[in-house]
Design an enzyme around this catalytic site. Sequence first.
Site, PDB file in Angstrom:
ATOM      1  N   GLY A 152       0.678  -5.487  -0.050  1.00 35.21           N
ATOM      2  CA  GLY A 152      -0.339  -5.477  -1.238  1.00 35.21           C
ATOM      3  C   GLY A 152       0.385  -5.942  -2.460  1.00 35.21           C
ATOM      4  O   GLY A 152       0.144  -6.431  -3.503  1.00 35.21           O
ATOM      5  N   ALA A 167       0.810  -1.256  -0.044  1.00 33.25           N
ATOM      6  CA  ALA A 167       0.068   0.010   0.130  1.00 33.25           C
ATOM      7  C   ALA A 167       0.956   1.346  -0.080  1.00 33.25           C
ATOM      8  O   ALA A 167       1.926   1.143   0.713  1.00 33.25           O
ATOM      9  CB  ALA A 167      -0.947   0.055   1.202  1.00 33.25           C
ATOM     10  N   GLU A 208       1.536  -6.902   7.394  1.00 30.32           N
ATOM     11  CA  GLU A 208       0.549  -6.095   7.986  1.00 30.32           C
ATOM     12  C   GLU A 208       0.507  -6.247   9.452  1.00 30.32           C
ATOM     13  O   GLU A 208       0.076  -5.142  10.018  1.00 30.32           O
ATOM     14  CB  GLU A 208      -0.686  -6.487   7.410  1.00 30.32           C
ATOM     15  CG  GLU A 208      -1.009  -6.033   5.892  1.00 30.32           C
ATOM     16  CD  GLU A 208      -0.188  -6.820   4.993  1.00 30.32           C
ATOM     17  OE1 GLU A 208       0.554  -7.689   5.335  1.00 30.32           O
ATOM     18  OE2 GLU A 208      -0.224  -6.496   3.648  1.00 30.32           O
ATOM     19  N   GLU A 241       0.313  -9.672  -2.494  1.00 31.12           N
ATOM     20  CA  GLU A 241      -0.981  -9.881  -2.886  1.00 31.12           C
ATOM     21  C   GLU A 241      -1.491  -9.656  -4.187  1.00 31.12           C
ATOM     22  O   GLU A 241      -1.944 -10.545  -5.016  1.00 31.12           O
ATOM     23  CB  GLU A 241      -2.143  -9.224  -2.052  1.00 31.12           C
ATOM     24  CG  GLU A 241      -1.960  -9.475  -0.545  1.00 31.12           C
ATOM     25  CD  GLU A 241      -2.679  -8.771   0.585  1.00 31.12           C
ATOM     26  OE1 GLU A 241      -2.630  -7.318   0.399  1.00 31.12           O
ATOM     27  OE2 GLU A 241      -3.689  -9.414   1.103  1.00 31.12           O
TER      28      GLU A 241
END
Length: 697
Positions: free
Chosen positions: A102, A61, A125, A105
């Site tokens: 992210g 992110a 995270e 991911e």
Amino acid sequence: MSASYELHGPVAVITLNNPPVNGLGYETRRAVADGIDRAQADAAVKAIVITGAGKAFSGGADIKEFGSPKAIAEPNLLSLIRALELCSKPVVAAVHSVCMGGGLELALGCHYRVASPGANVALPEVKIGLIPGAGGTQRLPRVLGVETALNMIVSGDPVKSEVLAGLPGQKLFDKLIDGDLMAGALAFAAEVADQRPLPLVRDMLVRHANPDGYFQFARNTVKAMARNFPAPAKCVDAVEASIKRRFDDGMLYEREIFMGLMITPECKALRHAFFAERAASKIPDVPEDTPVRAVKKLAVIGAGTMGGGIAMNFLNAGTPVVMLEMKQEALDRGVATIRKNYESQVKKGKLKADKYEERMALLSTTLSYDAIGDADMVIEAVFEDMEVKKAVFEQLDRVMKPGAILASNTSTLDVNKIAAFTKRPQDVIGTHFFSPANVMKLLEVVRGEKTAKDVLATVMQLGKKIRKTCVVSGVCDGFIGNRMIEQYSRQAGFLLEEGCTPAQVDKAVEKFGFAMGPFRMGDLAGNDVGWYIRKRRYLEKPNLRYSKTADLLCEMGRFGQKTGAGWYDYQAGKRDAIPSPVVNEMIEKHRTAMGITPRQISDDEIVHRLVFSLVNEAARLLEEGIAQRASDVDMVYLTGYGFPLHRGGPMCYADTLGLYNVAQTMKRFAANPNDDAEFWQPAPLLAKLVAEGKSFS
Ligand code: NAI
């Protein structure tokens, strides 16, 4: 441009380009989605490669977007990953350097993944109090198995790509590419261009021989580890869902947990600390591109407790250090202590023997100032006495080469005065390390009135190099941390006078989450240290009320663990604090002499008197410009004073309670005749924030 699109024959290459780590901000997500559309529409394109420009595949992110509407603007990460899965042409992630959060991911949403060796792969995270929120908890177990995936998710720690690629049965990486990643990725894309159906991680099966037993074991382990944080246990729940629920249900469950964690105070605290650490390195009037001075050689004056620890920091970072003392014995003792510290690290397997020798080879010693003149920086750590500091800085002024940085590790003395002992006050700065200096993260960088901006910038950069959290402080007695702790100690003393025992205070504070209460801390650090400071301090401020209990304790010779007795009793060779009847009797006698009738004091009152004393003093420090920002104060307390991380620091904690409530409570404290009513007047800054309905952040 936040992602580029290029054709390499029949392969479209989408390159994330959002420095420094290709964070998946809105523009970047949009550009990737557009690239996918373009590739789909172009009949000549047979396959797609996604990679990252510069030093990362993707760090996840975009932290600049955190908490803003842009962070979830469409295409959000979930929609983008879905678009990758639905793409009719093979999408290959070409992973290198950094592939986290992210970023990982996103890669898991691609049909294939190839990687360079050496890439750091992680779902970090949990470190900001969350679980992965874009399918990480459902997809990673499908490619790595539940155990490896859960270990990664619950620790948040990076694992090297080659290690993961070498795991039996792993499906995370289809190929490890030595050499030119892009050439390898293009060749791989050409190989799979005609493969149909395209493999999707979501369709892979998760298996485990004994899931119930395993998750029970994992839950117990995590519970013991995570203490005050809810996220690690939730990682277990989410990964368990990957095996027990259908993929889409698992995704919903992950989302539900993610949203729930987002609003917890623990998550807020961790995010606060994450941003506070980054903010602390910024100084408004010292731009980040300020040129810095080269520090290739360091001198340390004084080889005592602090000098030795300070030297170790620089030896660890590969910087040659010369230590100066008045007597050979002192040098020998200092060097022996450094050796002992390293040897214990070697014994524990934390340091390789050859590294130890390498570090020691960087260390030299001298008794002569003339031997240190060529050092680029010198840090003074001699006795805390202005006359001694004066003698040292006059010598340094005489011998150090022009442009050398002259730093003092003083913990209470006026850095401006120390600077004035030289003809180059612009080169003088305070570097306040915490004990043990080779271990503690905090470094208060004390900016004198005349300290040059490039000196400040150099020391901040150097601090980072030796892996410290640097916080800038202006000049005042005690700087940020110790000036605040003095109020905390005063409150601890008042609590004894009013009816508490040391053990009761410590227990309440430790339950709140501090590593150690004030009295156990005093016994560890040595109660005599504060005694000397108080003798000086209260001579200067004869009207400042404080409890004499700590002085009476020192008069009994109870300096703490080092004398085998302090606020507590200690058995020889042990560190367990045993409540002491003698001390409790001393406190009772003192209380009676003061005419105070003891009362029951709640844990809540204990904690809030101690913590709010920090907050009120910090508000004054902010107003005086000694501290730059409230979050800097939090960093000082989190990294230097054992303030519980899950509370985010004293200022974050006050914000969480609401400043109105904090100020109201202070007013109640002010009405207590046995406390210091003047101190408890809310600091003007605090009163102003309350009046405006604002918070420190
Ligand atoms: P220490 O007493 O362990 O070491 C001081 C050393 O300086 C001794 O080895 C002494 O021989 C040497 N020394 C004294 N005068 C000297 C001179 N003129 N030239 C060369 N060497 C000389 O003291 P410690 O604890 O290491 O403290 C040093 C400084 O660090 C003080 O300013 C203290 O306030 C500060 N400080 C101490 C902390 C602590 O927890 N001990 C924490 C933060 C700062």
